[in-house]
Structures are given as structure tokens and as C-alpha cells.
Design an enzyme around this catalytic site. Structure first.
Site, PDB file in Angstrom:
ATOM      1  N   ILE A 112       0.795  -1.166  -0.014  1.00 20.03           N
ATOM      2  CA  ILE A 112      -0.125  -0.162  -0.116  1.00 20.03           C
ATOM      3  C   ILE A 112       0.876   1.309   0.088  1.00 20.03           C
ATOM      4  O   ILE A 112       1.776   1.569   0.894  1.00 20.03           O
ATOM      5  CB  ILE A 112      -0.938   0.276   1.266  1.00 20.03           C
ATOM      6  CG1 ILE A 112      -1.780  -1.438   1.211  1.00 20.03           C
ATOM      7  CG2 ILE A 112      -1.747   1.288   1.211  1.00 20.03           C
ATOM      8  CD1 ILE A 112      -2.468  -1.620   2.506  1.00 20.03           C
ATOM      9  N   CYS A 113       0.608   2.176  -1.014  1.00 25.47           N
ATOM     10  CA  CYS A 113       1.251   3.341  -1.046  1.00 25.47           C
ATOM     11  C   CYS A 113       0.729   4.298  -0.340  1.00 25.47           C
ATOM     12  O   CYS A 113      -0.174   4.944  -0.757  1.00 25.47           O
ATOM     13  CB  CYS A 113       1.405   3.861  -2.443  1.00 25.47           C
ATOM     14  SG  CYS A 113       2.448   5.140  -3.033  1.00 25.47           S
ATOM     15  N   MET A 114       1.006   4.632   0.972  1.00 26.12           N
ATOM     16  CA  MET A 114       0.675   5.755   2.034  1.00 26.12           C
ATOM     17  C   MET A 114       1.714   6.403   2.690  1.00 26.12           C
ATOM     18  O   MET A 114       2.459   5.320   3.361  1.00 26.12           O
ATOM     19  CB  MET A 114      -0.585   5.149   2.734  1.00 26.12           C
ATOM     20  CG  MET A 114      -1.943   4.898   2.194  1.00 26.12           C
ATOM     21  SD  MET A 114      -3.296   4.590   3.471  1.00 26.12           S
ATOM     22  CE  MET A 114      -2.546   4.112   4.859  1.00 26.12           C
TER      23      MET A 114
END
Length: 253
Positions: A179-181
């Protein structure tokens, strides 16, 4: 004043004004005490009480009392483990309480093999008007399964979170389910963030990034796995650390 009284006064004045050398000689006699002899020497040498005290050497153990004890590596690890355990126990208890108090909780939590430091989170609710929610309803998928692993230095470092199922395209979900956060990176993390905040942030991000459930057959190279997710996450963190975190357009996912 009688002659006897005059003699007493004269004797007192003679005793008061006698020379230091004479005092020294008297103090050095057999009847002179060590304290008296020390007092006479200080009087003769012109050394004051403060200087005499300062000249006394400190005892060997005095400096060791001032030194602070430096904790060893084992003690530091034990303290970190205790902090992580207390924090996760507190959060798990609160999440369980919310689950039991609501008939339809937003998400639920399960421990993986009774391991407090590894959780499965099932996200049951996202924006009902989103395309992703429509996909979930059409494919009869009840929830999005997330996997969270908490490092030894949690809550001072973020957990590693990835999507296990279903396979989601776009929505800031990368290879392996990573997840790109920014919230999940050391740069964007804060120890005050809770698991609930992380999950709710993901629920908003996956919709904002126009995430969709992948309907095409999954190729082996595109399967979600922890190893691939960790590799993809390290790569994206390295890239963003170099160029900064900029929210892309929705069309970029």
C-alpha cells in the site's frame, strides 16, 4: 578596681595579644590536641576554612556515585517489547469493545495464530457509492482482508500493512498488495496514530485512488504475497524519499 582585679585584666590582655609563634609552641606541646594544632597551622599559614575543605581529596567512590547507569542492549529491547505489548493490548481491547457494541462494525480484527504482533483486519465498509464497493457487491466479496505486522519498535515505527484479498488494481495498491501511503512510512508516521486511524485512512485512499477489484485471471507474477509486497514497498519508499510525496491525479491511481 582592686590590685587583684587589675592583675586579672592584664593577664587576659596578655593572653589575647600573645604572638602566633608562641601559640604554635604551646599547641605543639604534649597537651595540645590535633584539632588545636591544625587550627594553629591554618592561622599561621593564612589558610581559611573553605580552602582547607577544598584541599581535602575526594574519596575514590564519590565520582562513581555521580555517573548514571547506562542501560544495556538487552534492557533496551525488553523495554521496547513492553511498550509494544502494552500499546497493542490497549488498542486490541478498544477495537474489540467497538466490535461488540456495533451490529455492523466498519472493520474487525483477528490475531494471526494468536500472535499479538500480527493481525488480520477485515474491512467491511467503504464508500458505498464507489466503484470498488460496486465490485465487491457484484462479486459477492464480503470484505477486504488486510495483513498488519508490528515491528519491535512499534509504536515509534509504523506497522507493515498489505492487502491479501481480493486482488485490487489502482487505489494506491501496488505489487504484492503493498500500500502506497505516506502514513505507513517512517517519514510520515507518528506514534500517536492508532490502528483504527491507519485502517480508516486506507479505506479513504483506496477509494480516492479509484481502486477496482481485478477481474482478469491472475498471473503468477501478479499474485499478492508478503515477499513481493515488502519489495514493492521498499522501492516506493525509496522513490518518494528522493522526490517527495505528491498525491497523484485520480486517473493515475
Amino acid at each position: 578596681m582592686t590590685s587583684r582585679s587589675k592583675e586579672k585584666v592584664a593577664a587576659a590582655f596578655r593572653k589575647l595579644f600573645r604572638s602566633p609563634d608562641k601559640l604554635d609552641n604551646e599547641g605543639a606541646g604534649p597537651s595540645g590536641s590535633p584539632a588545636r594544632r591544625g587550627l594553629l597551622r591554618r592561622h599561621r599559614d593564612g589558610v581559611g576554612p573553605a580552602e582547607a575543605t577544598a584541599s581535602v581529596p575526594a574519596s575514590p567512590g564519590a565520582s562513581s556515585l555521580v555517573k548514571k547507569k547506562v542501560p544495556g542492549a538487552t534492557e533496551v529491547r525488553d523495554r521496547a517489547a513492553a511498550v509494544r505489548t502494552r500499546r497493542l493490548m490497549k488498542e486490541l481491547k478498544e477495537i474489540k469493545r467497538l466490535q461488540e457494541s456495533r451490529p455492523d462494525p466498519v472493520f474487525t480484527v483477528e490475531l494471526v495464530n494468536d500472535n499479538l504482533f500480527e493481525w488480520h483486519v477485515r474491512l467491511h465498509q467503504i464508500d458505498p457509492e464507489s466503484d470498488l464497493a460496486t465490485d465487491l457487491r457484484e462479486l459477492h466479496i464480503p470484505n477486504i482482508l488486510l495483513h498488519l505486522v508490528f515491528p519491535e519498535n512499534f509504536p515509534f515505527a509504523p506497522p507493515f500493512m498489505r492487502v491479501i484479498e481480493p486482488r485490487i488494481e489502482k487505489g494506491f495498491v501496488m505489487e504484492g498488495g503493498a500500500i502506497c501511503m505516506e502514513l505507513l512510512t517512517p517519514r510520515g508516521w507518528a506514534s500517536a496514530y492508532t490502528v483504527e486511524a491507519v485502517v480508516m485512512q486506507f479505506a479513504a485512499s483506496v477509494v480516492k485512488g479509484q481502486g477496482r477489484v481485478a477481474r482478469a485471471p491472475t498471473r503468477p507474477s501478479c499474485e499478492f504475497s508478503r515477499r513481493r509486497a515488502e519489495e514493492a514497498f521498499r522501492s516506493v519508499v525509496k522513490t518518494h524519499d528522493k522526490y517527495g510525496w505528491v498525491t497523484p491525479a485520480l486517473s493515475d491511481g
